[in-house]
Scaffold this motif. Structure first.
Motif, mmCIF file in Angstrom:
data_model
loop_
_atom_site.group_PDB
_atom_site.id
_atom_site.type_symbol
_atom_site.label_atom_id
_atom_site.label_comp_id
_atom_site.label_asym_id
_atom_site.label_seq_id
_atom_site.Cartn_x
_atom_site.Cartn_y
_atom_site.Cartn_z
ATOM 1 N N LEU A 54 1.281 -1.571 0.548
ATOM 2 C CA LEU A 54 -0.578 -0.284 -0.691
ATOM 3 C C LEU A 54 1.033 1.661 0.404
ATOM 4 O O LEU A 54 0.577 2.753 -0.458
ATOM 5 C CB LEU A 54 -1.245 -0.096 1.318
ATOM 6 C CG LEU A 54 -1.931 -0.732 1.148
ATOM 7 C CD1 LEU A 54 -2.693 -1.198 2.739
ATOM 8 C CD2 LEU A 54 -3.171 -0.767 -0.359
ATOM 9 N N LYS A 55 1.922 1.013 0.836
ATOM 10 C CA LYS A 55 3.477 2.278 0.571
ATOM 11 C C LYS A 55 3.580 3.031 -0.429
ATOM 12 O O LYS A 55 3.265 3.825 -1.014
ATOM 13 C CB LYS A 55 4.414 2.196 1.185
ATOM 14 C CG LYS A 55 4.641 3.370 2.410
ATOM 15 C CD LYS A 55 4.511 3.977 3.065
ATOM 16 C CE LYS A 55 5.231 5.428 3.209
ATOM 17 N NZ LYS A 55 4.774 5.993 4.365
ATOM 18 N N LYS A 56 3.238 1.770 -1.750
ATOM 19 C CA LYS A 56 4.193 2.138 -2.737
ATOM 20 C C LYS A 56 2.847 3.141 -3.374
ATOM 21 O O LYS A 56 3.125 3.834 -4.601
ATOM 22 C CB LYS A 56 4.086 0.678 -3.344
ATOM 23 C CG LYS A 56 4.870 -0.105 -2.990
ATOM 24 C CD LYS A 56 5.383 -0.782 -4.109
ATOM 25 C CE LYS A 56 6.383 -2.557 -3.506
ATOM 26 N NZ LYS A 56 6.777 -3.748 -4.365
ATOM 27 N N LEU A 57 1.259 3.297 -3.275
ATOM 28 C CA LEU A 57 0.421 3.984 -3.890
ATOM 29 C C LEU A 57 0.506 4.798 -3.152
ATOM 30 O O LEU A 57 -0.377 5.642 -4.185
ATOM 31 C CB LEU A 57 -1.595 2.343 -4.345
ATOM 32 C CG LEU A 57 -0.512 1.566 -4.160
ATOM 33 C CD1 LEU A 57 -1.730 0.612 -4.105
ATOM 34 C CD2 LEU A 57 -0.162 1.702 -5.838
ATOM 35 N N GLU A 58 0.732 5.353 -2.281
ATOM 36 C CA GLU A 58 0.311 5.964 -1.774
ATOM 37 C C GLU A 58 -0.184 7.890 -2.239
ATOM 38 O O GLU A 58 -1.018 8.772 -2.539
ATOM 39 C CB GLU A 58 1.535 7.028 -0.326
ATOM 40 C CG GLU A 58 0.100 5.923 1.016
ATOM 41 C CD GLU A 58 1.476 6.707 2.277
ATOM 42 O OE1 GLU A 58 1.429 6.586 3.409
ATOM 43 O OE2 GLU A 58 2.799 7.540 1.888
#
Length: 251
Positions: free
Chosen positions: A93-97
């Motif tokens: 999810l962090k990749k999509l922030e």
């Protein structure tokens, strides 16, 4: 914002049954940085079911939508659910922030357009970026999925990577044959029905003139700095390695 998510979830449920066009755009700068975007044109949805979409929007059903939000905003709203996820899922999810989502919906004009875009420091940062979208499906969002993307996009059982060194650019998907075989066996008929008339288009833009492309179906822009390649969406889902190619630049 939650009302918009509800509309998007309902819309993509219907969009899965219509002809859609997915376009993967990459813009590469001289220093290797750039912008990545996925565009979805679901206008056929509005042709088929504009009234139903409008009814889901309640009193605003006859109004057009031009809305922009970031996944970072969504994740802030869902921080309690994210805290319960595995460290691996949280990392995805962090990749999509930094993705920005823009949606334009107009029942009267029969228009339904969506863009998900983010900047990158290196094309290597884009490895498996669409696969990361699957982590959003695990968020606790009741009956509506949190992601505005239709199920299946990014879930073609392959690992996708990009490279760029100023001389060459590559797009390479490595297939997990066992997982793909299971997926095709379980859902081949359904995926063919859903995506039979949909297309996946690649549009890549570079700072240098292109000498050659390994895919013979590539179309060049007038300045030979951009290419466009169109595939059936079933190739993206069932034969993702067909989308592999290499670009070589002029010196």
């Amino acid at each position: 914002m939650m009302k918009l998510y509800k509309v998007l979830s309902f819309s993509f449920l219907l969009a899965a049954l219509t002809s859609c066009t997915f376009t993967e755009n990459i813009y590469v700068n001289d220093n290797g940085t750039g912008k990545y975007a996925i565009d979805l044109d679901g206008s056929a949805l509005m042709e088929m079911a504009g009234d139903q979409v409008g009814s889901q929007m309640g009193a605003d059903g006859k109004k057009s939508i031009d809305s922009t939000f970031t996944f970072k905003q969504l994740f802030a709203d869902k921080k309690d659910s994210i805290a319960k996820m595995s460290p691996e899922a949280q990392k995805e999810l962090k990749k999509l922030e930094n993705f920005v989502v823009n949606t334009k919906m107009d029942a009267e004009k029969k228009q339904f357009l969506m863009t998900l875009a983010t900047d990158f420091k290196s094309v290597g940062d884009l490895q498996d970026i669409l696969q990361s979208m699957n982590a959003i499906q695990k968020l606790e969002t009741g009956s509506n999925p949190a992601t505005p993307l239709p199920a299946g996009l990014g879930d073609n059982k392959s690992k996708l990577s990009y490279t760029y060194d100023g001389k060459k650019f590559t797009r390479k998907a490595v297939i997990d044959k066992q997982k793909l075989a299971e997926k095709v066996k379980d859902s081949a008929d359904m995926s063919k029905m859903i995506f039979a008339s949909s297309n996946y288009i690649i549009k890549y833009h570079f700072p240098k003139r292109i000498k050659k492309v390994s895919n013979p179906n590539a179309l060049f822009s007038d300045d030979r700095k951009s290419i466009t390649i169109q595939y059936p969406f079933t190739d993206y889902m069932e034969n993702p390695d067909k989308l592999n190619f290499e670009v070589e630049f002029e010196k």
